[in-house]
Scaffold this active site. Structure first.
Site, short mmCIF file in Angstrom:
data_model
loop_
_atom_site.label_atom_id
_atom_site.label_comp_id
_atom_site.label_asym_id
_atom_site.label_seq_id
_atom_site.Cartn_x
_atom_site.Cartn_y
_atom_site.Cartn_z
N GLU A 1 37.86 28.20 52.89
CA GLU A 1 38.02 28.29 51.43
C GLU A 1 38.10 26.90 50.82
OE1 GLU A 1 40.24 31.44 49.60
OE2 GLU A 1 41.51 29.97 48.61
N ASP B 1 46.89 35.18 38.48
CA ASP B 1 48.35 35.18 38.36
C ASP B 1 48.80 35.37 36.93
OD1 ASP B 1 49.54 35.06 40.86
OD2 ASP B 1 49.00 32.94 41.10
N HIS C 1 52.89 41.86 47.58
CA HIS C 1 52.69 41.04 46.39
C HIS C 1 54.03 40.87 45.67
CE1 HIS C 1 51.46 40.05 42.25
NE2 HIS C 1 50.50 39.38 42.86
N ALA D 1 43.13 43.94 39.20
CA ALA D 1 41.87 43.62 39.88
C ALA D 1 40.97 44.86 39.99
CB ALA D 1 42.17 43.06 41.26
N ARG E 1 42.78 39.72 40.09
CA ARG E 1 43.39 39.80 38.77
C ARG E 1 43.69 38.40 38.24
NH1 ARG E 1 49.53 41.42 37.96
NH2 ARG E 1 49.65 39.27 38.75
P1 FAD Z 1 46.03 43.19 41.75
O1 FAD Z 1 45.35 43.83 42.86
O2 FAD Z 1 45.70 43.64 40.37
O3 FAD Z 1 47.61 43.36 42.00
C1 FAD Z 1 48.57 42.66 41.23
C2 FAD Z 1 49.89 43.42 41.26
O4 FAD Z 1 49.78 44.62 40.48
C3 FAD Z 1 50.33 43.89 42.65
O5 FAD Z 1 51.74 43.85 42.69
C4 FAD Z 1 49.84 45.33 42.73
O6 FAD Z 1 50.59 46.12 43.62
C5 FAD Z 1 50.04 45.77 41.28
N1 FAD Z 1 49.06 46.79 40.84
C6 FAD Z 1 47.74 46.85 41.13
N2 FAD Z 1 47.18 47.89 40.49
C7 FAD Z 1 48.17 48.50 39.78
C8 FAD Z 1 48.21 49.61 38.90
N3 FAD Z 1 47.10 50.35 38.65
N4 FAD Z 1 49.41 49.94 38.32
C9 FAD Z 1 50.52 49.22 38.57
N5 FAD Z 1 50.54 48.14 39.41
C10 FAD Z 1 49.37 47.79 39.99
N6 FAD Z 1 44.10 33.36 41.97
C11 FAD Z 1 43.27 32.66 41.14
O7 FAD Z 1 43.62 32.39 39.98
N7 FAD Z 1 42.04 32.23 41.59
C12 FAD Z 1 41.59 32.49 42.84
O8 FAD Z 1 40.47 32.09 43.20
C13 FAD Z 1 42.43 33.24 43.73
N8 FAD Z 1 42.04 33.54 45.00
C14 FAD Z 1 42.84 34.31 45.80
C15 FAD Z 1 42.39 34.68 47.09
C16 FAD Z 1 43.20 35.45 47.93
C17 FAD Z 1 42.69 35.83 49.31
C18 FAD Z 1 44.50 35.84 47.49
C19 FAD Z 1 45.38 36.64 48.42
C20 FAD Z 1 44.95 35.48 46.22
C21 FAD Z 1 44.13 34.73 45.36
N9 FAD Z 1 44.54 34.38 44.08
C22 FAD Z 1 43.72 33.65 43.24
C23 FAD Z 1 45.88 34.75 43.59
C24 FAD Z 1 45.87 36.12 42.86
O9 FAD Z 1 45.18 36.00 41.65
C25 FAD Z 1 47.34 36.51 42.63
O10 FAD Z 1 47.96 36.80 43.85
C26 FAD Z 1 47.57 37.61 41.61
O11 FAD Z 1 48.95 37.62 41.28
C27 FAD Z 1 47.20 39.02 42.06
O12 FAD Z 1 45.86 39.18 42.16
P2 FAD Z 1 45.25 40.54 42.79
O13 FAD Z 1 43.81 40.48 42.63
O14 FAD Z 1 45.81 40.78 44.12
O15 FAD Z 1 45.88 41.61 41.74
#
Ligand code: FAD
Length: 295
Positions: A17, A109, A151, A127, A107
């Site tokens: 990465e 942060d 998370h 997301a 999604r």
């Molecule tokens: P989601 O999957 O939306 O989850 C976020 C939270 O909401 C979780 O607690 C989940 O349980 C909860 N949730 C999900 N769906 C629902 C629903 N329908 N109702 C209620 N709660 C729900 N950040 C960046 O800014 N840029 C990057 O390039 C980046 N790359 C990353 C790569 C990896 C491999 C990882 C692990 C993280 C990365 N991040 C990045 C960080 C990421 O954006 C954060 O961890 C963020 O807080 C959550 O993103 P997510 O896509 O997992 O969110």
């Protein structure tokens, strides 16, 4: 090449990465670093997307450059929090025009600033909303994030896994984990998500800590558990930069070997634009990966 094609192979592989520059003045140095990593022919490289979209154009230029110049498949990250549908659709079109076929759908942060902002105009909450948008507007191979140690916003692992399954059911083709420093946490997580009916490939994310100052930042960023075995390494070598670098690369290599030995075929390394770290790990694994990497 689609990431799923790579993950479906039975041979062991490594991916790296990198992150794009925050401003134009640092573009050349980032380009050079990412090219050096690409020259080692990893299975694929992922390029992160700046929080709030600040580096969005650079994500695509870095990914496109690696792909076109070195033939290394890339995975472009994209976040959706606080974005409008129009912006996301434009990003999707830009990715298609840049020849990007693999997207990490995130999604992003919830920074304190975003938490306090007016959410009335947000078109995406999670997301999963972005995954649905990508499926409707293209034929991408889609990755999503997962969290072996839960998370930080989730009340418990059961809830977190429930929403993870929602992402996979919506169209995520594979998952990459948040950094883990204790492989047992990854194995336990894998068992639990398989039990919950999530069957897509899961790539463990390994972060080589090669500098004592990275420790607090990594914990703050990920909430990851640092095993005593690793804390002892930092205590012993943290004040000697070269020794800490060597020990950090060795620790990450050891984790990767354990993952391969237990049937994981692809491991993702958070190489943080550091070609020397990527090279150290590649060299340590050259016979295991069956490549002639010796540079
Ligand atoms: P989601 O999957 O939306 O989850 C976020 C939270 O909401 C979780 O607690 C989940 O349980 C909860 N949730 C999900 N769906 C629902 C629903 N329908 N109702 C209620 N709660 C729900 N950040 C960046 O800014 N840029 C990057 O390039 C980046 N790359 C990353 C790569 C990896 C491999 C990882 C692990 C993280 C990365 N991040 C990045 C960080 C990421 O954006 C954060 O961890 C963020 O807080 C959550 O993103 P997510 O896509 O997992 O969110």
């Amino acid at each position: 090449m689609l990431i799923t094609e790579i993950l479906n192979k039975s041979s062991m592989s490594l991916s790296f990465e990198v992150f794009p520059p925050k401003k134009e003045t640092s573009f050349e140095s980032v380009k050079t670093a990412t090219e050096k990593i690409a020259a080692m022919s990893p299975a694929f490289m992922s390029v992160t997307y700046g929080a709030g979209g600040g580096t969005s154009d650079y994500t695509l230029s870095v990914a496109q450059n690696i792909q076109e110049k070195y033939g290394v498949p890339t995975l472009a990250h994209l976040t959706c929090i606080s974005s409008s549908k129009a912006i996301v659709k434009k990003r999707i079109d830009d990715m298609k025009n840049a020849g990007i076929t693999n997207v990490m759908a995130l999604r992003g942060d919830l920074t304190p600033e975003l938490q306090n902002s007016d959410k009335k105009y947000w078109d995406y909450r999670y997301a999963v909303d972005l995954i649905r948008e990508l499926c409707e507007n293209g034929d991408f191979c889609i990755g999503a994030a997962c969290y072996p140690e839960v998370h930080p916003e989730s009340p418990n692992q059961r809830e977190d896994i429930k929403y993870l399954k929602e992402k996979v059911d919506a169209g995520a083709d594979f998952l990459t984990t948040q950094m883990v420093f204790d492989n047992n946490l990854f194995y336990n997580f894998l068992y639990k998500i398989r039990e919950a009916g999530i069957t897509v490939p899961v790539i463990p994310g390994i972060m080589p800590i090669t500098n004592a100052n990275q420790v607090d930042r990594a914990i703050k960023l990920s909430g990851a558990f640092m095993p005593q075995r690793f804390k002892a390494v930092v205590d012993k070598f943290g004040t000697s930069p070269e020794a800490m670098k060597q020990a950090g690369v060795a620790y990450a290599t050891d984790q990767i070997i354990d993952l391969y030995a237990n049937g994981i075929t692809n491991v993702h390394v958070y190489s943080m634009n550091k070609p020397d770290i990527a090279k150290g790990i590649m060299q340590n694994l050259s016979a295991i990966l069956g490549n002639s990497f010796s540079e």
